[in-house]
Design a protein around this motif. Sequence first.
Motif, mmCIF file in Angstrom:
data_model
loop_
_atom_site.group_PDB
_atom_site.id
_atom_site.type_symbol
_atom_site.label_atom_id
_atom_site.label_comp_id
_atom_site.label_asym_id
_atom_site.label_seq_id
_atom_site.Cartn_x
_atom_site.Cartn_y
_atom_site.Cartn_z
ATOM 1 N N GLU A 57 -2.559 13.176 -7.385
ATOM 2 C CA GLU A 57 -2.770 13.066 -8.826
ATOM 3 C C GLU A 57 -1.949 11.880 -9.369
ATOM 4 O O GLU A 57 -1.224 11.216 -8.636
ATOM 5 C CB GLU A 57 -2.427 14.369 -9.558
ATOM 6 C CG GLU A 57 -3.239 15.570 -9.140
ATOM 7 C CD GLU A 57 -4.688 15.514 -9.596
ATOM 8 O OE1 GLU A 57 -5.064 14.558 -10.293
ATOM 9 O OE2 GLU A 57 -5.441 16.440 -9.240
ATOM 10 N N THR A 58 -2.066 11.639 -10.672
ATOM 11 C CA THR A 58 -1.534 10.394 -11.242
ATOM 12 C C THR A 58 -0.012 10.326 -11.203
ATOM 13 O O THR A 58 0.562 9.393 -10.636
ATOM 14 C CB THR A 58 -2.028 10.241 -12.690
ATOM 15 O OG1 THR A 58 -3.444 10.381 -12.730
ATOM 16 C CG2 THR A 58 -1.653 8.865 -13.222
ATOM 17 N N ALA A 90 11.835 9.684 -11.782
ATOM 18 C CA ALA A 90 12.876 9.866 -10.765
ATOM 19 C C ALA A 90 13.042 11.325 -10.351
ATOM 20 O O ALA A 90 13.450 11.614 -9.231
ATOM 21 C CB ALA A 90 14.200 9.300 -11.270
ATOM 22 N N GLY A 91 12.722 12.252 -11.239
ATOM 23 C CA GLY A 91 12.910 13.664 -10.928
ATOM 24 C C GLY A 91 11.744 14.304 -10.196
ATOM 25 O O GLY A 91 11.799 15.498 -9.872
ATOM 26 N N ILE A 92 10.699 13.536 -9.926
ATOM 27 C CA ILE A 92 9.531 14.074 -9.228
ATOM 28 C C ILE A 92 9.691 13.791 -7.738
ATOM 29 O O ILE A 92 9.769 12.631 -7.320
ATOM 30 C CB ILE A 92 8.229 13.431 -9.736
ATOM 31 C CG1 ILE A 92 8.073 13.641 -11.246
ATOM 32 C CG2 ILE A 92 7.025 13.999 -8.989
ATOM 33 C CD1 ILE A 92 6.887 12.912 -11.849
ATOM 34 N N ALA A 93 9.752 14.816 -6.942
ATOM 35 C CA ALA A 93 9.936 14.634 -5.505
ATOM 36 C C ALA A 93 8.699 13.989 -4.895
ATOM 37 O O ALA A 93 7.569 14.369 -5.221
ATOM 38 C CB ALA A 93 10.199 15.976 -4.833
ATOM 39 N N PRO A 94 8.877 12.982 -4.030
ATOM 40 C CA PRO A 94 7.724 12.382 -3.347
ATOM 41 C C PRO A 94 6.902 13.444 -2.634
ATOM 42 O O PRO A 94 7.445 14.338 -1.976
ATOM 43 C CB PRO A 94 8.375 11.410 -2.352
ATOM 44 C CG PRO A 94 9.695 11.065 -2.973
ATOM 45 C CD PRO A 94 10.149 12.326 -3.660
ATOM 46 N N TRP A 151 0.817 -1.214 0.000
ATOM 47 C CA TRP A 151 0.000 0.000 0.000
ATOM 48 C C TRP A 151 0.849 1.262 0.000
ATOM 49 O O TRP A 151 1.788 1.395 0.783
ATOM 50 C CB TRP A 151 -0.920 0.001 1.224
ATOM 51 C CG TRP A 151 -1.869 -1.156 1.194
ATOM 52 C CD1 TRP A 151 -1.678 -2.397 1.750
ATOM 53 C CD2 TRP A 151 -3.130 -1.208 0.534
ATOM 54 N NE1 TRP A 151 -2.741 -3.211 1.490
ATOM 55 C CE2 TRP A 151 -3.657 -2.517 0.749
ATOM 56 C CE3 TRP A 151 -3.877 -0.286 -0.195
ATOM 57 C CZ2 TRP A 151 -4.899 -2.905 0.242
ATOM 58 C CZ3 TRP A 151 -5.110 -0.672 -0.696
ATOM 59 C CH2 TRP A 151 -5.598 -1.964 -0.478
ATOM 60 N N SER A 152 0.501 2.170 -0.892
ATOM 61 C CA SER A 152 1.129 3.491 -0.930
ATOM 62 C C SER A 152 0.103 4.487 -0.417
ATOM 63 O O SER A 152 -0.854 4.846 -1.118
ATOM 64 C CB SER A 152 1.556 3.846 -2.364
ATOM 65 O OG SER A 152 2.161 5.123 -2.412
ATOM 66 N N ARG A 153 0.299 4.933 0.814
ATOM 67 C CA ARG A 153 -0.681 5.777 1.502
ATOM 68 C C ARG A 153 -0.338 7.252 1.288
ATOM 69 O O ARG A 153 0.723 7.704 1.686
ATOM 70 C CB ARG A 153 -0.708 5.429 2.987
ATOM 71 C CG ARG A 153 -1.002 3.947 3.242
ATOM 72 C CD ARG A 153 -0.851 3.571 4.712
ATOM 73 N NE ARG A 153 -1.116 2.144 4.935
ATOM 74 C CZ ARG A 153 -0.183 1.196 4.948
ATOM 75 N NH1 ARG A 153 1.105 1.540 4.758
ATOM 76 N NH2 ARG A 153 -0.506 -0.067 5.130
ATOM 77 N N GLU A 154 -1.260 7.978 0.683
ATOM 78 C CA GLU A 154 -0.979 9.361 0.313
ATOM 79 C C GLU A 154 -1.546 10.388 1.280
ATOM 80 O O GLU A 154 -1.050 11.501 1.336
ATOM 81 C CB GLU A 154 -1.495 9.630 -1.106
ATOM 82 C CG GLU A 154 -0.761 8.803 -2.156
ATOM 83 C CD GLU A 154 -1.190 9.136 -3.577
ATOM 84 O OE1 GLU A 154 -1.954 10.100 -3.775
ATOM 85 O OE2 GLU A 154 -0.758 8.411 -4.496
ATOM 86 N N ALA A 188 5.101 8.592 -8.547
ATOM 87 C CA ALA A 188 6.406 8.942 -7.984
ATOM 88 C C ALA A 188 6.503 8.513 -6.520
ATOM 89 O O ALA A 188 7.543 7.998 -6.089
ATOM 90 C CB ALA A 188 6.647 10.444 -8.116
ATOM 91 N N LYS A 189 5.438 8.692 -5.769
ATOM 92 C CA LYS A 189 5.467 8.308 -4.359
ATOM 93 C C LYS A 189 5.579 6.800 -4.185
ATOM 94 O O LYS A 189 6.181 6.321 -3.222
ATOM 95 C CB LYS A 189 4.219 8.820 -3.640
ATOM 96 C CG LYS A 189 4.264 8.588 -2.124
ATOM 97 C CD LYS A 189 3.043 9.124 -1.434
ATOM 98 C CE LYS A 189 3.205 9.063 0.090
ATOM 99 N NZ LYS A 189 3.595 7.730 0.588
ATOM 100 N N ALA A 190 5.011 6.040 -5.114
ATOM 101 C CA ALA A 190 4.989 4.577 -5.001
ATOM 102 C C ALA A 190 6.242 3.897 -5.541
ATOM 103 O O ALA A 190 6.376 2.674 -5.431
ATOM 104 C CB ALA A 190 3.760 4.023 -5.718
ATOM 105 N N LEU A 191 7.176 4.655 -6.101
ATOM 106 C CA LEU A 191 8.341 4.050 -6.759
ATOM 107 C C LEU A 191 9.112 3.104 -5.844
ATOM 108 O O LEU A 191 9.576 2.047 -6.273
ATOM 109 C CB LEU A 191 9.287 5.128 -7.289
ATOM 110 C CG LEU A 191 8.851 5.881 -8.548
ATOM 111 C CD1 LEU A 191 9.932 6.876 -8.947
ATOM 112 C CD2 LEU A 191 8.563 4.920 -9.696
ATOM 113 N N ALA A 192 9.271 3.478 -4.581
ATOM 114 C CA ALA A 192 10.062 2.643 -3.673
ATOM 115 C C ALA A 192 9.448 1.263 -3.486
ATOM 116 O O ALA A 192 10.165 0.293 -3.209
ATOM 117 C CB ALA A 192 10.191 3.346 -2.319
#
Length: 228
Positions: free
Chosen positions: A85-86, A178-182, A77-80, A91-95
């Motif tokens: 937005e998409t 990669a260039g989008i900050a979480p 789960w990637s909890r925002e 970007a947040k879920a990359l890890a």
Amino acid sequence: MPPVLILAAGRGERMRPLTDVCPKPLLAAGGRTLIDRQLSRLAAGGIRRVVINHAHLGGMLEAAVGDGSRWGLRVDWSREGTALETAGGIAKALALLGDEPFVVVSGDIHTDYDFSRLEAVAKDIARDPGRRAAHFVLVDNPPYHPGGDMGLEGDLVRRAGPLLTYANIAVFHPALFAGIAPGTHLKLFPWAYRFVDEGRVTGERFTGTWENLGTPAQLADLDRRLKP
């Protein structure tokens, strides 16, 4: 098979009032929730790892899906908190997705698309992301979106006609984000058009079952058609 990110963080404004008390992927059609149908389809296509992002009423979604074991999947789960937005959500879920190409699919579509066909696509993107960095699935324009989004020139996606509609199914190389900050709020389009203009996005036209469920009327119509 590549991992899959299901985008499920949206508020579902057009689906209100249903989404005031229920996250959109937990709405039901034909006696099954949208997320159940989608996870079953992914598992049938050989997918084994899934990440789901959420914001609005995300706890209800986690409680319903759990770890994904009932579908033979591993779900993370990637909890925002607040929907990003998409592109921001990706970007947040990359890890959680790893270093290889991954599939992205919206949590509010109903389709019989065969996700197993994206394994070869992901492998080709991994071999040379400088040449091919993404792959978009396109469909014929639905009545509510007659203008379309993108066209195809052979297997390359172009911003020229005749235009088709982006099906909310794609494969991406993680380096694109990669260039989008979480924590950044960013829509996928028009941001991703830069890669189309560079000639690094392939595509396909899918002519099978596909519906983007945006309103209660669309959901009710699908429910009638899917009932036994």
